[in-house]
Design an enzyme around this catalytic site. Structure first.
Site, PDB file in Angstrom:
ATOM      1  N   TYR A  51       0.804  -1.230   0.000  1.00 44.64           N
ATOM      2  CA  TYR A  51       0.000   0.000   0.000  1.00 44.64           C
ATOM      3  C   TYR A  51       0.837   1.282   0.000  1.00 44.64           C
ATOM      4  O   TYR A  51       0.338   2.352   0.326  1.00 44.64           O
ATOM      5  CB  TYR A  51      -0.952   0.008   1.202  1.00 44.64           C
ATOM      6  CG  TYR A  51      -2.112  -0.975   1.085  1.00 44.64           C
ATOM      7  CD1 TYR A  51      -2.101  -2.006   0.152  1.00 44.64           C
ATOM      8  CD2 TYR A  51      -3.220  -0.877   1.911  1.00 44.64           C
ATOM      9  CE1 TYR A  51      -3.146  -2.905   0.038  1.00 44.64           C
ATOM     10  CE2 TYR A  51      -4.280  -1.771   1.803  1.00 44.64           C
ATOM     11  CZ  TYR A  51      -4.226  -2.784   0.866  1.00 44.64           C
ATOM     12  OH  TYR A  51      -5.287  -3.670   0.761  1.00 44.64           O
ATOM     13  N   LYS A  67       2.499 -15.466   2.531  1.00 42.50           N
ATOM     14  CA  LYS A  67       2.417 -16.314   1.344  1.00 42.50           C
ATOM     15  C   LYS A  67       3.859 -16.614   0.917  1.00 42.50           C
ATOM     16  O   LYS A  67       4.257 -16.415  -0.230  1.00 42.50           O
ATOM     17  CB  LYS A  67       1.625 -15.573   0.259  1.00 42.50           C
ATOM     18  CG  LYS A  67       1.223 -16.392  -0.937  1.00 42.50           C
ATOM     19  CD  LYS A  67       0.199 -17.477  -0.641  1.00 42.50           C
ATOM     20  CE  LYS A  67      -0.014 -18.313  -1.901  1.00 42.50           C
ATOM     21  NZ  LYS A  67      -0.606 -19.626  -1.618  1.00 42.50           N
ATOM     22  N   ASP A  85      -4.068 -18.219   2.118  1.00 45.00           N
ATOM     23  CA  ASP A  85      -5.214 -18.923   1.522  1.00 45.00           C
ATOM     24  C   ASP A  85      -5.777 -19.952   2.501  1.00 45.00           C
ATOM     25  O   ASP A  85      -6.994 -20.092   2.666  1.00 45.00           O
ATOM     26  CB  ASP A  85      -4.839 -19.565   0.170  1.00 45.00           C
ATOM     27  CG  ASP A  85      -3.433 -20.158   0.150  1.00 45.00           C
ATOM     28  OD1 ASP A  85      -2.745 -20.097   1.181  1.00 45.00           O
ATOM     29  OD2 ASP A  85      -3.032 -20.700  -0.892  1.00 45.00           O
ATOM     30  N   ASP A 108      -6.102  -6.522   5.404  1.00 49.55           N
ATOM     31  CA  ASP A 108      -7.265  -5.820   4.873  1.00 49.55           C
ATOM     32  C   ASP A 108      -8.343  -6.822   4.463  1.00 49.55           C
ATOM     33  O   ASP A 108      -9.522  -6.714   4.832  1.00 49.55           O
ATOM     34  CB  ASP A 108      -6.788  -4.995   3.657  1.00 49.55           C
ATOM     35  CG  ASP A 108      -7.809  -3.978   3.194  1.00 49.55           C
ATOM     36  OD1 ASP A 108      -8.896  -3.913   3.791  1.00 49.55           O
ATOM     37  OD2 ASP A 108      -7.517  -3.250   2.228  1.00 49.55           O
ATOM     38  N   ASP A 128     -12.082  -8.208   6.550  1.00 52.87           N
ATOM     39  CA  ASP A 128     -13.436  -8.091   5.990  1.00 52.87           C
ATOM     40  C   ASP A 128     -14.154  -9.430   6.111  1.00 52.87           C
ATOM     41  O   ASP A 128     -15.353  -9.486   6.411  1.00 52.87           O
ATOM     42  CB  ASP A 128     -13.389  -7.638   4.527  1.00 52.87           C
ATOM     43  CG  ASP A 128     -13.520  -6.123   4.406  1.00 52.87           C
ATOM     44  OD1 ASP A 128     -13.204  -5.432   5.393  1.00 52.87           O
ATOM     45  OD2 ASP A 128     -13.936  -5.633   3.329  1.00 52.87           O
TER      46      ASP A 128
END
Ligand code: ATP
Length: 352
Positions: free
Chosen positions: A139, A190, A223, A247, A251
């Site tokens: 970001y 990851k 994942d 992020d 959610d």
């Protein structure tokens, strides 16, 4: 010593203009009841201001936030009339980066099982604290476009991971687990596909974890984390991860706890001015109708009060929200019929 007892208020756009005044009514009540006096200053920042005079975030204001305030209370930013979202970027990402708010703290706590989309899960199964890195990762805007709007276009978005940045968020997660009596911290990355940056996360995690031998340090690729959060959320107590994954995962977590109308967050630098906001956006589709759920903002107010030195008031606000959910004092998106004001009244009545 308590942080500076003065808050900057930015209601912002859309339903931010409704849920922030609602939460401030709750604060009025708490202040009167407990004899507190937290100074407030409201700032006219957001889409209206940007459209009026082009101001997004005055540079000198950041300096004032740093020097004069203990916390910033933000509603939401986003307006269809500003498709570039430049004001939101300058205000929110600007604050995160310039005030170095490196912890994005997002609790995922189910308060009443009837609002959970998973079957047979109750409040004892879903109680997770997510530490999302908030100042680097994907970001930072590092990258560029080459041969834009041609068939040969190239777009590069670089992920930045610094030793200092990775270490301090992992340390914050372990320090929290230690002080809150949690028995485990899960780090998610990851590293199997992103071999440079996420290898740094792996090594740093192992090093910091070694300082907390009584806390189980474990790892999941992001994942797998998404699958496990839905399958067995009770496995998780504390999660630490990078900016992008945090992020997304929070959610998902917001839905586990009953929806975006209940998800609160803090953008924190311990001991410095920090920013508190509901996770939801400006929700232009329901703005101005008086039906926005104020509970995420009430919970964010609680996190802010804890930051200002009043953890007991945070506890009271969590109880009040819990009470509203249990008794069906909820807005339309949770299956109720109450207005923003009526839910706020129910919170205040519980606290009285
Ligand atoms: P942005 O983050 O760009 O402002 P947005 O406002 O469209 O985006 P969200 O805030 O994530 O996105 O909300 C998605 C939808 O969820 C909204 O359009 C709205 O219908 C609903 N919603 C969000 N917050 C609330 C709330 N506090 N009360 C009721 N519904 C909400």
């Amino acid at each position: 010593m308590k942080p500076i007892q003065k808050i900057a208020i930015i209601p912002g756009d859309g339903i931010g203009q409704e849920v922030v005044p609602a939460a401030l009514r709750v604060l009025d009540h708490l202040e009167a009841k407990h004899g507190l006096s937290i100074e407030r200053e409201t700032f006219d920042l957001g889409a209206e201001r940007y459209l009026r005079d082009g101001t997004t975030m005055p540079a000198e204001l950041m300096e004032r936030f740093r020097e004069e305030f203990g916390a910033i209370f933000l509603g939401a930013l986003g307006d269809p009339r500003v498709p570039s979202n430049v004001h939101a970027k300058d205000i929110l990402l600007g604050s995160r980066f310039q005030l170095d708010l490196f912890i994005n703290l997002r609790p995922i706590k189910l308060l009443d099982s009837r609002y959970c989309p998973l079957k047979d899960k109750g409040p004892e199964d879903i109680d997770i604290m997510v530490f999302r890195e908030n100042t680097e990762g994907l970001y930072t805007g590092i990258g560029g476009q080459f041969k834009r709007d041609t068939p040969d276009e190239v777009a590069i978005e670089a992920e930045m991971n610094t030793r200092k940045g990775v270490e301090r968020i992992i340390r914050a997660a372990f320090a929290y687990a230690d002080s809150a009596g949690k028995s485990s911290v899960c780090m998610s990355d990851k590293a199997n596909a992103m071999r440079h940056g996420h290898d740094l996360w792996q090594r740093t995690f192992k090093e910091v974890a070694a300082e907390y031998p009584h806390i189980r340090a474990w790892h999941l690729y992001v994942d797998v984390l998404c699958m496990e959060l839905v399958r067995v959320p009770e496995r998780f107590e504390v999660i630490v991860t990078n900016n992008l994954f945090g992020d997304i995962v929070t959610d998902l977590g917001a839905q586990l706890q009953g929806g975006i109308g209940l998800a609160a967050s803090g953008n924190i630098h311990p001991g410095r001015v920090s920013l508190f906001e509901p996770v939801h956006g400006s929700a232009p589709d329901i703005a101005g109708q008086g039906i926005a759920n104020p509970l995420a903002t009430v919970l964010s107010l609680g996190m802010m009060l804890e930051h200002l030195g009043y953890p007991e008031l945070h506890g009271q606000l969590k109880d009040a929200v819990s009470h509203c959910l249990t008794h069906g004092h909820v807005t339309r998106e949770l299956g109720g019929s109450m207005t923003t004001d009526a839910v706020t009244d129910a919170v205040i009545a519980f606290l009285s």
